[in-house]
Design an enzyme around this catalytic site. Structure first.
Site, PDB file in Angstrom:
ATOM      1  CD  GLU A  84      -2.939  -1.187   0.253  1.00  0.00           C
ATOM      2  OE1 GLU A  84      -3.130  -0.157  -0.420  1.00  0.00           O
ATOM      3  OE2 GLU A  84      -3.614  -2.228   0.101  1.00  0.00           O
ATOM      4  CB  CYS A 148      -5.827  -2.324   6.859  1.00  0.00           C
ATOM      5  SG  CYS A 148      -5.927  -4.080   7.250  1.00  0.00           S
ATOM      6  CG  HIS A 167      -3.972  -5.304   2.561  1.00  0.00           C
ATOM      7  ND1 HIS A 167      -4.297  -4.002   2.234  1.00  0.00           N
ATOM      8  CD2 HIS A 167      -4.708  -5.591   3.672  1.00  0.00           C
ATOM      9  CE1 HIS A 167      -5.186  -3.532   3.091  1.00  0.00           C
ATOM     10  NE2 HIS A 167      -5.447  -4.480   3.977  1.00  0.00           N
TER      11      HIS A 167
END
Length: 221
Positions: A84, A148, A167
């Site tokens: 991410e 998250c 992730h």
């Protein structure tokens, strides 16, 4: 070794349909593998609770003072290990494990809408995918507006962007815990290399600026 790099890696507790959270299983596998003698690795499990994250992360950054923090979460729709690039401040409407969500639906009242990691995830992704790891990586700019994303944004804010979020897919879809542990190790070591390179380039740039400044002063004398 006095010059060890301190790295903190976190995974999440079970929630929803994830009776076993692949993120924490992967982090425990990483702990078993280690990151080498040059890295002081700390791992911890994060509750899937907004208030717990608010309380936990400031002390984590302040007390441990790590060079890098990497948060790992599970995504039910992921089929790759996903890096991410950024965390988001607003849009937190889903209830946590305590049936709570922030009234403001945001992380930091006066924070920017989005914070990007100092790490270029495309670079990290390419380097690891070019190796013989056997686990596919991809890059995302949407960590999902749940714990998250909330954890990532908060940590990016507190740690001046020296943070990453990864992730992982659920276990066996398609990767085993051993696969995920190996992937985390490869990715985090690559991230440390990129951080070191960034730091070296910054020092060289500052040195060049100082030299240029001195040269200008000499010209004026």
């Amino acid at each position: 070794m006095a010059n060890k790099k301190k790295v903190v890696v976190t995974g999440f507790e079970p929630f929803g349909d994830h009776a076993v959270n692949a993120s924490w299983v992967a982090v425990q596998e990483l702990q078993r593998l280690g990151l080498g003698e040059d890295v002081d690795l700390h791992v911890c499990e994060v509750p899937v609770e907004y208030k717990a994250v608010e309380n936990m992360l400031p002390s984590l950054w302040k007390e441990l003072q790590p060079q890098l923090v990497v948060h790992v979460g599970v995504s039910g729709i992921a089929t790759t290990v996903t890096l991410e690039q950024c965390g988001h401040n607003r849009g937190y409407k889903r209830l946590d494990n305590c049936s709570f969500c922030p009234t403001s639906q945001c992380c930091m009242e006066n924070g920017p809408d989005c914070i990007k990691s100092v790490l270029d995830m495309d670079v990290v992704c390419k380097h690891v995918n070019d190796s013989d790891l056997g686990v596919a990586l991809s890059v995302s700019e949407d960590a999902g507006r749940y714990l998250c994303d909330y954890t990532y944004y908060t940590s990016l804010y507190l740690g001046h962007r020296r943070c990453a979020f990864i992730h992982v897919p659920p276990l066996g879809k398609p990767y085993s815990s051993q696969d995920l542990g190996r992937a985390l190790k490869a990715v985090i070591l690559e991230m440390l290399d990129v951080l070191t390179q960034n730091c070296t380039e910054e020092k060289e740039h500052k040195h060049e600026e100082q030299c240029h400044h001195k040269h200008q002063q000499q010209q004026r004398c």
